[in-house]
Design a protein around this motif. Structure first.
Motif, PDB file in Angstrom:
ATOM      1  N   MET A   1     112.529 128.121  -0.809  1.00 60.71           N
ATOM      2  CA  MET A   1     113.887 127.814  -1.691  1.00 60.71           C
ATOM      3  C   MET A   1     114.748 128.690  -1.036  1.00 60.71           C
ATOM      4  O   MET A   1     114.292 129.579   0.363  1.00 60.71           O
ATOM      5  CB  MET A   1     114.199 128.906  -2.661  1.00 60.71           C
ATOM      6  N   PRO A   2     116.153 128.168  -0.814  1.00 65.03           N
ATOM      7  CA  PRO A   2     116.757 128.305   0.819  1.00 65.03           C
ATOM      8  C   PRO A   2     117.348 129.733   0.694  1.00 65.03           C
ATOM      9  O   PRO A   2     117.234 130.527  -0.344  1.00 65.03           O
ATOM     10  CB  PRO A   2     118.333 127.292   1.130  1.00 65.03           C
ATOM     11  N   LEU A 198     116.260 120.025  12.879  1.00 58.46           N
ATOM     12  CA  LEU A 198     115.617 121.306  12.700  1.00 58.46           C
ATOM     13  C   LEU A 198     114.060 121.495  12.989  1.00 58.46           C
ATOM     14  O   LEU A 198     113.164 122.360  13.206  1.00 58.46           O
ATOM     15  CB  LEU A 198     115.912 121.133  10.539  1.00 58.46           C
ATOM     16  N   PRO A 199     113.175 120.255  12.749  1.00 57.42           N
ATOM     17  CA  PRO A 199     111.887 120.370  12.682  1.00 57.42           C
ATOM     18  C   PRO A 199     111.735 120.532  14.699  1.00 57.42           C
ATOM     19  O   PRO A 199     110.374 120.798  14.881  1.00 57.42           O
ATOM     20  CB  PRO A 199     111.542 118.534  13.190  1.00 57.42           C
ATOM     21  N   THR A 200     112.948 120.493  15.561  1.00 56.95           N
ATOM     22  CA  THR A 200     112.334 121.016  16.723  1.00 56.95           C
ATOM     23  C   THR A 200     112.256 121.714  16.817  1.00 56.95           C
ATOM     24  O   THR A 200     111.527 122.663  18.270  1.00 56.95           O
ATOM     25  CB  THR A 200     113.808 120.552  17.309  1.00 56.95           C
ATOM     26  N   GLY A 201     112.496 123.189  16.311  1.00 64.24           N
ATOM     27  CA  GLY A 201     112.668 124.765  15.665  1.00 64.24           C
ATOM     28  C   GLY A 201     113.238 125.221  16.915  1.00 64.24           C
ATOM     29  O   GLY A 201     113.274 126.792  16.981  1.00 64.24           O
ATOM     30  N   GLU A 221     134.614 117.650   0.286  1.00 62.08           N
ATOM     31  CA  GLU A 221     133.576 115.914   0.921  1.00 62.08           C
ATOM     32  C   GLU A 221     131.474 116.060   1.059  1.00 62.08           C
ATOM     33  O   GLU A 221     131.642 115.357   1.238  1.00 62.08           O
ATOM     34  CB  GLU A 221     133.999 115.684   2.287  1.00 62.08           C
ATOM     35  N   LEU A 222     131.303 117.303   1.221  1.00 58.91           N
ATOM     36  CA  LEU A 222     130.037 117.886   1.381  1.00 58.91           C
ATOM     37  C   LEU A 222     128.998 117.556   0.246  1.00 58.91           C
ATOM     38  O   LEU A 222     129.601 118.747  -0.667  1.00 58.91           O
ATOM     39  CB  LEU A 222     129.830 118.000   2.064  1.00 58.91           C
ATOM     40  N   ASN A 223     128.300 116.931   0.062  1.00 55.49           N
ATOM     41  CA  ASN A 223     127.225 117.430  -1.125  1.00 55.49           C
ATOM     42  C   ASN A 223     125.906 118.315  -0.963  1.00 55.49           C
ATOM     43  O   ASN A 223     125.057 118.007  -0.332  1.00 55.49           O
ATOM     44  CB  ASN A 223     126.515 116.029  -2.177  1.00 55.49           C
ATOM     45  N   TYR A 224     126.680 119.693  -1.007  1.00 56.51           N
ATOM     46  CA  TYR A 224     125.444 121.050  -0.374  1.00 56.51           C
ATOM     47  C   TYR A 224     124.257 121.175  -1.347  1.00 56.51           C
ATOM     48  O   TYR A 224     122.810 121.010  -1.178  1.00 56.51           O
ATOM     49  CB  TYR A 224     125.882 122.077  -0.676  1.00 56.51           C
ATOM     50  N   PRO A 225     124.264 120.745  -2.684  1.00 56.78           N
ATOM     51  CA  PRO A 225     122.793 120.440  -3.553  1.00 56.78           C
ATOM     52  C   PRO A 225     121.882 120.101  -2.903  1.00 56.78           C
ATOM     53  O   PRO A 225     120.568 120.365  -2.155  1.00 56.78           O
ATOM     54  CB  PRO A 225     123.099 120.084  -4.631  1.00 56.78           C
ATOM     55  N   TYR A 226     122.456 118.485  -2.741  1.00 57.79           N
ATOM     56  CA  TYR A 226     121.573 117.293  -1.488  1.00 57.79           C
ATOM     57  C   TYR A 226     121.186 118.284  -0.670  1.00 57.79           C
ATOM     58  O   TYR A 226     119.705 118.399   0.072  1.00 57.79           O
ATOM     59  CB  TYR A 226     121.797 116.593  -1.650  1.00 57.79           C
ATOM     60  N   LEU A 227     122.303 118.947   0.758  1.00 55.65           N
ATOM     61  CA  LEU A 227     121.458 119.154   1.972  1.00 55.65           C
ATOM     62  C   LEU A 227     120.369 120.852   1.807  1.00 55.65           C
ATOM     63  O   LEU A 227     119.807 120.590   2.259  1.00 55.65           O
ATOM     64  CB  LEU A 227     123.013 119.615   2.710  1.00 55.65           C
ATOM     65  N   PHE A 228     121.153 121.109   0.600  1.00 55.27           N
ATOM     66  CA  PHE A 228     120.407 122.741   0.608  1.00 55.27           C
ATOM     67  C   PHE A 228     118.730 122.215   0.165  1.00 55.27           C
ATOM     68  O   PHE A 228     117.656 122.950   1.116  1.00 55.27           O
ATOM     69  CB  PHE A 228     120.249 123.718  -0.366  1.00 55.27           C
ATOM     70  N   LEU A 230     117.219 119.256   1.008  1.00 55.25           N
ATOM     71  CA  LEU A 230     117.315 118.354   2.656  1.00 55.25           C
ATOM     72  C   LEU A 230     116.211 119.559   3.593  1.00 55.25           C
ATOM     73  O   LEU A 230     115.205 120.020   4.240  1.00 55.25           O
ATOM     74  CB  LEU A 230     117.669 117.930   3.710  1.00 55.25           C
ATOM     75  N   ILE A 231     117.284 121.096   3.644  1.00 58.56           N
ATOM     76  CA  ILE A 231     116.988 121.955   4.416  1.00 58.56           C
ATOM     77  C   ILE A 231     115.465 122.747   4.107  1.00 58.56           C
ATOM     78  O   ILE A 231     114.458 122.699   4.840  1.00 58.56           O
ATOM     79  CB  ILE A 231     117.808 122.915   4.359  1.00 58.56           C
ATOM     80  N   ASP A 232     114.994 123.030   2.947  1.00 55.36           N
ATOM     81  CA  ASP A 232     113.663 123.290   2.075  1.00 55.36           C
ATOM     82  C   ASP A 232     112.976 122.468   2.523  1.00 55.36           C
ATOM     83  O   ASP A 232     111.963 122.162   3.180  1.00 55.36           O
ATOM     84  CB  ASP A 232     114.507 122.980   0.949  1.00 55.36           C
TER      85      ASP A 232
END
Length: 267
Positions: A1-2, A198-201, A221-228, A230-232
């Motif tokens: 979880m973020p 993100l995968p580059t480290g 204009e951003l869908n943060y739940p989707y981005l969170f 994805l980050i996870d």
């Protein structure tokens, strides 16, 4: 979880700065960041962190004369001695006292009439030196692209620029501070940028705010739940800083944070 950090420079403006630590902890944050610590003693800040069970995850190295409009000096020819002195005598003692794992070095504004290649040479020289100093105490140095609308003439604006700098310096502890607010304004295509970098480290820290208003990461204009999510999915294990201006009271605007709270607020 973020995992999220409250940015105490921008969040909780309804409280005096030193009281913002307790307010953030009461709302369930387990970590904080802010721009600059230097107006307060390192011991006072360390006590606020300890008393409230908080981790310091980020702050900025001295930026030159902020009140006069300077926004970092790392790329400025002729300021190398000042940069090194401020980094070793001011930033690093706070890093150690606050146990911060990273420090952000602002690039600075491009001076009129100075060749961009000359600025980049100075920037790389200073970052290579700073990364060496930071490596000796086990911390990361971060650089951040900032959008041209909020900070015209800033030296670093794009993710590819920042990652090229990191590659050219070649220090494993030099990383990018990826602010999704700035990135959306300059470049957009955030999901693909996250998948790319993100995968580059090489991304050491993330920050968020709504676009275009820079309020809570809800609406806009951003869908943060989707981005969170994805980050996870991409396995980012650092903190995400809430570097935004609350629309009204900070606590009242934390609906976005409720699913991710470390410590639910006592009723």
């Amino acid at each position: 979880m973020p995992r999220f950090a409250a940015n105490l420079t921008m969040m909780y403006p309804e409280h005096d700065f030193l009281d913002r630590f307790a307010a953030a902890a009461a709302d369930g944050f387990d970590a904080v960041e802010y721009l600059f610590p230097y107006a307060y003693s390192a011991q006072e800040l360390a006590t606020r962190l300890s008393d409230n069970g908080l981790k310091q995850v980020l702050f900025n190295a001295p930026p030159g004369d902020w009140d006069a409009g300077e926004r970092g000096i790392a790329c400025l020819p002729g300021r190398q001695d000042e940069f090194r002195r401020d980094f070793t005598e001011r930033a690093l003692p706070y890093v150690q006292a606050l146990k911060s794992p990273r420090v952000h070095v602002m690039a600075g504004l491009k001076p009129a009439g100075v060749d961009a290649a000359a600025l980049r040479d100075v920037y790389l020289e200073n970052l290579s030196w700073a990364a060496q100093q930071a490596a000796s105490i086990g911390i990361d140095v971060l650089i951040e692209p900032i959008n041209t609308r909020d900070m015209p003439n800033f030296f670093l604006n794009r993710q590819d620029q920042a990652h090229a700098v990191v590659t050219d310096v070649g220090a494993s502890n030099l990383k990018v501070q990826m602010d999704l607010y700035h990135c959306q304004i300059v470049e957009g295509d955030l999901a693909m940028k996250l998948r790319q970098y993100l995968p580059t480290g090489r991304v050491g820290h993330l920050q968020i705010a709504s676009v275009p208003e820079r309020h809570e990461p809800s609406g806009g204009e951003l869908n943060y739940p989707y981005l969170f999510a994805l980050i996870d999915e991409l396995g980012f294990d650092g903190h995400i800083g809430g570097e935004y201006r609350p629309r009204a009271g900070t606590s009242a605007g934390l609906e976005w944070f409720a699913p991710y709270r470390a410590n639910p607020r006592a009723s």
